[in-house]
Scaffold this motif. Structure first.
Motif, mmCIF file in Angstrom:
data_model
loop_
_atom_site.group_PDB
_atom_site.id
_atom_site.type_symbol
_atom_site.label_atom_id
_atom_site.label_comp_id
_atom_site.label_asym_id
_atom_site.label_seq_id
_atom_site.Cartn_x
_atom_site.Cartn_y
_atom_site.Cartn_z
ATOM 1 N N GLN A 173 -1.262 3.608 -15.555
ATOM 2 C CA GLN A 173 -2.134 3.803 -14.396
ATOM 3 C C GLN A 173 -2.390 2.482 -13.675
ATOM 4 N N ALA A 174 -2.620 1.418 -14.457
ATOM 5 C CA ALA A 174 -2.860 0.105 -13.844
ATOM 6 C C ALA A 174 -1.624 -0.368 -13.094
ATOM 7 N N THR A 188 1.128 0.386 -5.880
ATOM 8 C CA THR A 188 0.574 0.928 -4.633
ATOM 9 C C THR A 188 0.021 -0.194 -3.762
ATOM 10 N N ASN A 189 -0.726 -1.111 -4.394
ATOM 11 C CA ASN A 189 -1.303 -2.233 -3.635
ATOM 12 C C ASN A 189 -0.211 -3.151 -3.080
ATOM 13 N N LEU A 190 0.827 -3.389 -3.880
ATOM 14 C CA LEU A 190 1.930 -4.222 -3.401
ATOM 15 C C LEU A 190 2.666 -3.554 -2.242
ATOM 16 N N ASN A 191 2.904 -2.266 -2.357
ATOM 17 C CA ASN A 191 3.554 -1.535 -1.259
ATOM 18 C C ASN A 191 2.709 -1.614 0.005
#
Length: 94
Positions: A69-70, A76-79
Motif C-alpha cells: 500500500q505504501a 501515485t505521488n511520483l506519477n
C-alpha cells in the motif's frame, strides 16, 4: 510374553534365569518409556515451532500488505509529480 508372565505368577520359587528375564523386561520397558517421553517432547517442540511459523507468516503477510500500500501511494505521488513537471515543461515551452 503374556504366557510367560502368567506362568511366573503361579510359581512360588522363581528361577534365576526367570529373574534375569524379568529384569531385562523391566529395563526394556524403562527404555521404551524414555523413548516415548523424548518423542513427546520433540513433538511438543515441533508443534510450538509450527505455530510460531504460522504467526510469523501472518505477520509477514500483514507487513507485505502495508508495504504494498505504501509503495502504491509513492508510485501515485511520483506519477502525479511527473505529470505536474511535464505540464510545467509544456507550459514553459509554449
Amino acid at each position: 510374553m503374556k504366557e510367560r508372565i502368567e506362568r511366573l505368577k503361579k510359581l512360588t520359587y522363581i528361577p534365576q534365569n526367570e529373574i534375569a528375564w524379568l529384569i531385562e523386561q523391566a529395563e526394556l520397558s524403562e527404555k521404551q518409556q524414555e523413548i516415548i517421553e523424548e518423542n513427546r517432547r520433540q513433538q511438543e517442540v515441533t508443534v510450538h515451532q509450527f505455530r510460531q511459523a504460522q504467526k510469523d507468516m501472518q505477520k509477514l503477510s500483514g507487513d507485505r500488505k502495508r508495504y504494498k500500500q505504501a509503495l502504491e501511494k509513492i508510485i501515485t505521488n511520483l506519477n502525479f509529480a511527473i505529470t505536474v513537471a511535464q505540464n510545467e515543461l509544456e507550459g514553459n515551452v509554449k
